[in-house]
Design an enzyme around this catalytic site. Structure first.
Site, PDB file in Angstrom:
ATOM      1  CB  CYS A 177      -0.605   2.457   4.080  1.00 25.59           C
ATOM      2  SG  CYS A 177      -2.050   1.739   3.433  1.00 25.59           S
ATOM      3  CG  ASP A 178       3.463   1.209   4.349  1.00 30.67           C
ATOM      4  OD1 ASP A 178       2.921   1.635   5.369  1.00 30.67           O
ATOM      5  OD2 ASP A 178       2.917  -0.060   4.126  1.00 30.67           O
ATOM      6  CB  CYS A 213      -1.187  -0.086   1.226  1.00 29.16           C
ATOM      7  SG  CYS A 213      -1.936   1.540   1.384  1.00 29.16           S
TER       8      CYS A 213
END
Ligand code: NDP
Length: 321
Positions: free
Chosen positions: A140-141, A137
């Site tokens: 997200c990261d 992701c």
């Protein structure tokens, strides 16, 4: 032990399919209950720019769209429950379901909108280095890779979108694809291929995620050329696996017919083989898999539920005479 929570319409999952079913179900007076699942809001909560959801001329954000859908569902009377269903008994009505903490639910109808999850390559080092440089992701990261080098693996819309997104953080993004052409939309391909911060390694498969350093983190990926068989190494700080999704149907394995993992519905409807159980969105859709198609299927499911309940109520009232 508290008595089970009963509802006429229990919706599993809170992505576009589940929330659209909730909006339509609530407006039909069915007081739907949505068990939100592991990822409230579904896959769109881990995406960024959404440019193809009708009604918005400007770019909108996936998490924002899902918040709005949830707010709308609650506004019209749907109830959200933060729980994860871990067991289902669909052998008789009312259906019985068990939540993660042991909560019991009974329902006259169930709408399964459990969506799909990112797939992993399954290659050496992937699991061990997950969270230490390997991710599925970018939204997200990606933030962790400011000023660092990253690779994205895959050749579909997700991979291309993730690579483009990562240019917000990294000046050195490499897309690694196992073939010599992408399957993503042409407009995204054009953006990717002309982007100054992105290069593409064609015909390459990741053989191993390589860790190093102390504390250990990803330092590179070992590659094999899918045409020549040549081996190579690509140094990188982060690797984003973006090779598609698998439907979240483990709960129904052995209890319902699955096709390649997807729940099977009667063509042109949301009806599964079990009367009173319906399915909508990515959990049953291996072809389109769009937020807007999931939402449309959620609407269909609510209309199917409404009809099913009206017919069963009618049968019950006839039997009472
Ligand atoms: P796709 O199935 O479309 O693409 C998966 C990609 O990963 C393919 O390029 C495939 O290669 C590659 N791949 C699969 N398995 C492996 C493996 N074991 N090793 C290496 N590469 C592998 O998945 P996406 O997640 O990209 O998209 C899913 C659906 O969601 C699509 O319908 C897409 O259009 C949609 N989507 C739409 C978006 C939007 O409209 N904004 C955003 C994201 C997704 P190969 O090409 O060789 O098969």
């Amino acid at each position: 032990m508290t008595s089970p929570k009963h509802t006429r319409m229990l919706i599993l999952g809170s992505g576009p399919a589940g929330l659209s079913a909730a909006i339509y179900g609530a407006r039909a007076g069915l007081k739907p209950v949505v068990v939100q699942g592991m990822q409230p809001g579904g896959q769109l909560t881990i995406t960024t720019d959404v440019e193809n959801y009708p009604g918005f001329r400007d770019v909108i954000q996936g998490p924002w769209l899902m918040q709005e859908m949830q707010a709308q569902a609650e506004h019209v009377g749907a109830e959200m429950i933060w729980d994860q269903i871990v067991d289902v008994d669909l052998s008789q009505r009312p259906f019985r379901l068990t939540g993660d903490g042991g909560s019991q639910y009974t329902a006259d109808t169930v709408v399964i909108c459990t969506g799909a999850q990112a797939k992993w390559l399954g290659t050496e080092g992937e699991q061990e280095l997950s969270g230490k440089g390997v991710s599925a992701c970018a939204t997200c990261d990606g933030f962790f890779y400011r000023g660092k080098k990253v690779v994205v693996i895959g050749g579909g819309n997700t991979a291309v979108e993730e690579a483009l997104y990562l240019t917000n953080h990294s000046d050195d993004v490499t897309l690694i694809h196992r073939r010599d052409s992408l399957r993503s939309e042409k407009i995204l391909q054009d953006r990717l291929l002309s982007h100054p911060k992105i290069k593409v390694l064609w015909n390459k498969q990741v053989e191993r995620f390589v860790g190093g350093g102390d504390p250990e983190g990803l330092v590179g990926v070992d590659l094999v050329d899918t045409v020549t068989g040549d081996k190579s190494h690509e140094p990188t700080d982060g690797a984003f696996v973006a090779i598609g999704h698998k439907p979240s149907t483990e709960l129904f394995d052995g209890k319902m017919t699955l096709d390649g993992g997807y729940l099977v519905v009667e063509k042109g409807t949301s009806k599964t083989e079990i009367p009173g159980v319906f399915a909508a969105g990515d959990v049953t859709d291996k072809v389109y898999r769009q937020a807007v198609t999931a939402a449309g299927m959620g609407c269909m499911a609510a209309l199917d539920v409404e009809k099913f309940l009206a017919d069963s109520d009618y049968e019950a009232s006839k039997a009472a005479y």
